[in-house]
Design a protein around this motif. Structure first.
Motif, PDB file in Angstrom:
ATOM      1  N   GLU A 206       0.833  -1.203   0.000  1.00  0.00           N
ATOM      2  CA  GLU A 206       0.000   0.000   0.000  1.00  0.00           C
ATOM      3  C   GLU A 206       0.870   1.257   0.000  1.00  0.00           C
ATOM      4  O   GLU A 206       1.945   1.261   0.595  1.00  0.00           O
ATOM      5  N   PRO A 207       0.457   2.311  -0.684  1.00  0.00           N
ATOM      6  CA  PRO A 207      -0.768   2.415  -1.484  1.00  0.00           C
ATOM      7  C   PRO A 207      -0.595   1.701  -2.821  1.00  0.00           C
ATOM      8  O   PRO A 207       0.375   1.945  -3.549  1.00  0.00           O
ATOM      9  N   CYS A 208      -1.527   0.815  -3.120  1.00  0.00           N
ATOM     10  CA  CYS A 208      -1.422   0.002  -4.327  1.00  0.00           C
ATOM     11  C   CYS A 208      -1.643   0.863  -5.572  1.00  0.00           C
ATOM     12  O   CYS A 208      -2.600   1.629  -5.638  1.00  0.00           O
ATOM     13  N   PRO A 209      -0.749   0.768  -6.568  1.00  0.00           N
ATOM     14  CA  PRO A 209      -0.971   1.502  -7.818  1.00  0.00           C
ATOM     15  C   PRO A 209      -2.224   0.987  -8.518  1.00  0.00           C
ATOM     16  O   PRO A 209      -2.561  -0.196  -8.426  1.00  0.00           O
ATOM     17  N   SER A 210      -2.906   1.867  -9.213  1.00  0.00           N
ATOM     18  CA  SER A 210      -4.185   1.504  -9.809  1.00  0.00           C
ATOM     19  C   SER A 210      -4.491   2.399 -10.998  1.00  0.00           C
ATOM     20  O   SER A 210      -3.774   3.363 -11.274  1.00  0.00           O
ATOM     21  N   ARG A 211      -5.564   2.075 -11.707  1.00  0.00           N
ATOM     22  CA  ARG A 211      -6.104   2.934 -12.750  1.00  0.00           C
ATOM     23  C   ARG A 211      -7.588   3.136 -12.477  1.00  0.00           C
ATOM     24  O   ARG A 211      -8.250   2.261 -11.905  1.00  0.00           O
ATOM     25  N   ASP A 212      -8.098   4.278 -12.872  1.00  0.00           N
ATOM     26  CA  ASP A 212      -9.516   4.572 -12.701  1.00  0.00           C
ATOM     27  C   ASP A 212     -10.253   4.279 -14.004  1.00  0.00           C
ATOM     28  O   ASP A 212      -9.852   4.737 -15.073  1.00  0.00           O
ATOM     29  N   ILE A 213     -11.338   3.519 -13.906  1.00  0.00           N
ATOM     30  CA  ILE A 213     -12.170   3.174 -15.057  1.00  0.00           C
ATOM     31  C   ILE A 213     -13.431   4.024 -15.009  1.00  0.00           C
ATOM     32  O   ILE A 213     -14.029   4.197 -13.951  1.00  0.00           O
ATOM     33  N   GLY A 214     -13.833   4.553 -16.155  1.00  0.00           N
ATOM     34  CA  GLY A 214     -15.031   5.373 -16.149  1.00  0.00           C
ATOM     35  C   GLY A 214     -15.661   5.533 -17.517  1.00  0.00           C
ATOM     36  O   GLY A 214     -15.204   4.949 -18.509  1.00  0.00           O
ATOM     37  N   LEU A 215     -16.723   6.326 -17.558  1.00  0.00           N
ATOM     38  CA  LEU A 215     -17.438   6.643 -18.782  1.00  0.00           C
ATOM     39  C   LEU A 215     -17.030   8.025 -19.272  1.00  0.00           C
ATOM     40  O   LEU A 215     -16.740   8.910 -18.477  1.00  0.00           O
ATOM     41  N   VAL A 216     -17.060   8.192 -20.586  1.00  0.00           N
ATOM     42  CA  VAL A 216     -16.756   9.474 -21.206  1.00  0.00           C
ATOM     43  C   VAL A 216     -17.785   9.732 -22.293  1.00  0.00           C
ATOM     44  O   VAL A 216     -18.064   8.844 -23.107  1.00  0.00           O
ATOM     45  N   TRP A 217     -18.382  10.933 -22.282  1.00  0.00           N
ATOM     46  CA  TRP A 217     -19.350  11.281 -23.322  1.00  0.00           C
ATOM     47  C   TRP A 217     -19.182  12.747 -23.717  1.00  0.00           C
ATOM     48  O   TRP A 217     -18.494  13.509 -23.045  1.00  0.00           O
ATOM     49  N   ARG A 218     -19.826  13.129 -24.804  1.00  0.00           N
ATOM     50  CA  ARG A 218     -19.756  14.504 -25.282  1.00  0.00           C
ATOM     51  C   ARG A 218     -20.525  15.429 -24.342  1.00  0.00           C
ATOM     52  O   ARG A 218     -21.644  15.123 -23.933  1.00  0.00           O
ATOM     53  N   ARG A 219     -19.912  16.562 -24.039  1.00  0.00           N
ATOM     54  CA  ARG A 219     -20.583  17.563 -23.219  1.00  0.00           C
ATOM     55  C   ARG A 219     -21.879  18.013 -23.910  1.00  0.00           C
ATOM     56  O   ARG A 219     -21.884  18.267 -25.109  1.00  0.00           O
ATOM     57  N   GLY A 220     -22.956  18.087 -23.158  1.00  0.00           N
ATOM     58  CA  GLY A 220     -24.229  18.506 -23.714  1.00  0.00           C
ATOM     59  C   GLY A 220     -25.087  17.368 -24.240  1.00  0.00           C
ATOM     60  O   GLY A 220     -26.175  17.622 -24.771  1.00  0.00           O
ATOM     61  N   SER A 221     -24.642  16.137 -24.100  1.00  0.00           N
ATOM     62  CA  SER A 221     -25.431  15.005 -24.581  1.00  0.00           C
ATOM     63  C   SER A 221     -26.788  14.948 -23.871  1.00  0.00           C
ATOM     64  O   SER A 221     -26.905  15.284 -22.690  1.00  0.00           O
ATOM     65  N   GLN A 222     -27.805  14.500 -24.604  1.00  0.00           N
ATOM     66  CA  GLN A 222     -29.158  14.388 -24.060  1.00  0.00           C
ATOM     67  C   GLN A 222     -29.442  13.003 -23.462  1.00  0.00           C
ATOM     68  O   GLN A 222     -30.576  12.744 -23.048  1.00  0.00           O
ATOM     69  N   ARG A 223     -28.424  12.142 -23.400  1.00  0.00           N
ATOM     70  CA  ARG A 223     -28.676  10.761 -22.965  1.00  0.00           C
ATOM     71  C   ARG A 223     -27.908  10.411 -21.691  1.00  0.00           C
ATOM     72  O   ARG A 223     -27.565   9.253 -21.451  1.00  0.00           O
ATOM     73  N   ILE A 224     -27.675  11.388 -20.844  1.00  0.00           N
ATOM     74  CA  ILE A 224     -26.872  11.153 -19.645  1.00  0.00           C
ATOM     75  C   ILE A 224     -27.525  10.107 -18.736  1.00  0.00           C
ATOM     76  O   ILE A 224     -26.834   9.281 -18.127  1.00  0.00           O
ATOM     77  N   GLU A 225     -28.854  10.105 -18.653  1.00  0.00           N
ATOM     78  CA  GLU A 225     -29.524   9.092 -17.828  1.00  0.00           C
ATOM     79  C   GLU A 225     -29.235   7.683 -18.344  1.00  0.00           C
ATOM     80  O   GLU A 225     -29.046   6.747 -17.563  1.00  0.00           O
ATOM     81  N   ASP A 226     -29.188   7.532 -19.669  1.00  0.00           N
ATOM     82  CA  ASP A 226     -28.831   6.238 -20.255  1.00  0.00           C
ATOM     83  C   ASP A 226     -27.411   5.848 -19.861  1.00  0.00           C
ATOM     84  O   ASP A 226     -27.145   4.685 -19.512  1.00  0.00           O
ATOM     85  N   TYR A 227     -26.503   6.802 -19.931  1.00  0.00           N
ATOM     86  CA  TYR A 227     -25.098   6.521 -19.640  1.00  0.00           C
ATOM     87  C   TYR A 227     -24.913   6.126 -18.174  1.00  0.00           C
ATOM     88  O   TYR A 227     -24.151   5.209 -17.855  1.00  0.00           O
ATOM     89  N   ILE A 228     -25.619   6.832 -17.282  1.00  0.00           N
ATOM     90  CA  ILE A 228     -25.524   6.504 -15.865  1.00  0.00           C
ATOM     91  C   ILE A 228     -26.067   5.097 -15.601  1.00  0.00           C
ATOM     92  O   ILE A 228     -25.487   4.321 -14.839  1.00  0.00           O
ATOM     93  N   ALA A 229     -27.179   4.750 -16.259  1.00  0.00           N
ATOM     94  CA  ALA A 229     -27.753   3.415 -16.090  1.00  0.00           C
ATOM     95  C   ALA A 229     -26.790   2.341 -16.589  1.00  0.00           C
ATOM     96  O   ALA A 229     -26.623   1.295 -15.948  1.00  0.00           O
ATOM     97  N   LEU A 230     -26.154   2.593 -17.733  1.00  0.00           N
ATOM     98  CA  LEU A 230     -25.187   1.627 -18.245  1.00  0.00           C
ATOM     99  C   LEU A 230     -23.985   1.535 -17.309  1.00  0.00           C
ATOM    100  O   LEU A 230     -23.447   0.443 -17.082  1.00  0.00           O
ATOM    101  N   GLY A 231     -23.568   2.666 -16.752  1.00  0.00           N
ATOM    102  CA  GLY A 231     -22.464   2.664 -15.801  1.00  0.00           C
ATOM    103  C   GLY A 231     -22.761   1.811 -14.583  1.00  0.00           C
ATOM    104  O   GLY A 231     -21.887   1.113 -14.056  1.00  0.00           O
ATOM    105  N   GLU A 232     -24.016   1.826 -14.139  1.00  0.00           N
ATOM    106  CA  GLU A 232     -24.406   0.992 -12.998  1.00  0.00           C
ATOM    107  C   GLU A 232     -24.310  -0.486 -13.338  1.00  0.00           C
ATOM    108  O   GLU A 232     -23.891  -1.304 -12.502  1.00  0.00           O
TER     109      GLU A 232
END
Length: 304
Positions: free
Chosen positions: A263-289
């Motif tokens: 410790e502290p163990c080296p790591s990478r952060d995994i996440g979602l990336v989308w275009r600013r202003g997208s109208q489908r953020i709720e979809d992206y959050i659901a897929l992220g879950e």
């Protein structure tokens, strides 16, 4: 004079890539079809849009002036499409997902059937590629959403953290590398470390984790896939840095010896990336879950 959205899409792709074949590939048409539409656009405007020569394809002054307006129209058109898709319900309709190759094989096999079961109206289109290429595709509206290692720096994009993926050293049992965990970063024998080839963000992360960006550090092999790295390590050629999410897949037969970091163990952060202003953020959050649930399930199986 009347321009079509298709012509504007082809125009934007050619202005961005400055190469007919690359532009045609980006919009999924043949090169002659793209060339014909560009010429028709020039005819309707009564002006030349691109200078063509052996040295390349270059937008004219008029094309440079038109490009921001064309991009704005295409973005607004995409926003209208996204509104229509979001009105159909959560994760319904087409979603074009980009994902990097050091995440894809460890997430997609469980994600796709789970998404199909929970959201039967979802239509996935999946593109695997290196981060830089996927970011370019996202900005060009060729994909809707990325799953990648964060951060992805661009003012036109938004990110959401999903998961912290720890790194582990993988080596051949009984090999000359005498490493016992928990290992300190400065104990890694750099001359034995095998990495992914240039362009993979995991390579850059490994270099940063191990402090190997300084001159004089030489690597004897660079692989194009995690599976190749694992095969080389299991045959005794060296050792590598393995993301924790890859362990249940790449070491299912127990051919690797895994050494954890202190410790502290080296790591990478995994996440979602989308275009600013997208109208489908709720979809992206659901897929992220869903993705987070898949990763949590894989971690539980590894612990068991």
């Amino acid at each position: 004079m009347k321009l079509t959205l298709r012509q504007m899409q082809y125009f934007e792709a050619l202005a961005r890539t400055r190469h007919f074949a690359h532009a045609a590939e980006a919009v999924h048409v043949s090169q002659p079809a793209l060339s014909a539409q560009i010429m028709e656009m020039e005819r309707r405007l009564g002006a030349k849009l691109f200078d063509r020569s052996r040295a390349g394809v270059y937008p004219t002054a008029l094309a440079e002036r038109l490009l921001p307006a064309v991009i704005r129209i295409l973005n607004e058109t995409k926003a209208v499409e996204e509104m229509a898709e979001s009105s159909a319900g959560l994760l319904a309709g087409k979603l074009r997902l980009g994902i990097i190759p050091t995440i894809a094989p460890y997430v997609l096999p469980a994600l796709v059937p789970r998404a199909a079961e929970r959201y039967p109206q979802l239509e996935f289109e999946i593109r695997e590629g290196l981060t830089a290429n996927l970011v370019e595709a996202l900005l060009a509206r060729e994909v809707d959403l990325l799953v990648a290692a964060l951060p992805v720096s661009d003012a036109g994009l938004e990110e959401q953290f999903l998961w912290r993926d720890n790194f582990i050293i993988a080596k051949t049992p009984g090999a000359a590398d005498v490493l016992t965990g928990p290992i300190q970063i400065d104990e890694i024998p750099a001359q034995r470390l095998l990495l992914l080839a240039e362009g993979h963000c995991l390579r850059d992360q490994a270099l940063d984790v191990c402090g190997l960006r300084q001159e004089g550090k030489v690597f004897n092999f660079e692989a194009t896939s995690m599976a190749t790295l694992v095969q080389l390590v299991s045959s005794g050629m060296g050792l590598t840095l393995l993301p924790e999410m890859a362990v249940p897949f790449e070491n299912r037969d127990g051919a690797l010896e895994l050494v954890e970091f202190a410790e502290p163990c080296p790591s990478r952060d995994i996440g979602l990336v989308w275009r600013r202003g997208s109208q489908r953020i709720e979809d992206y959050i659901a897929l992220g879950e869903l993705i987070t649930a898949v990763l949590a399930s894989a971690t539980q199986k590894k612990a068991a």
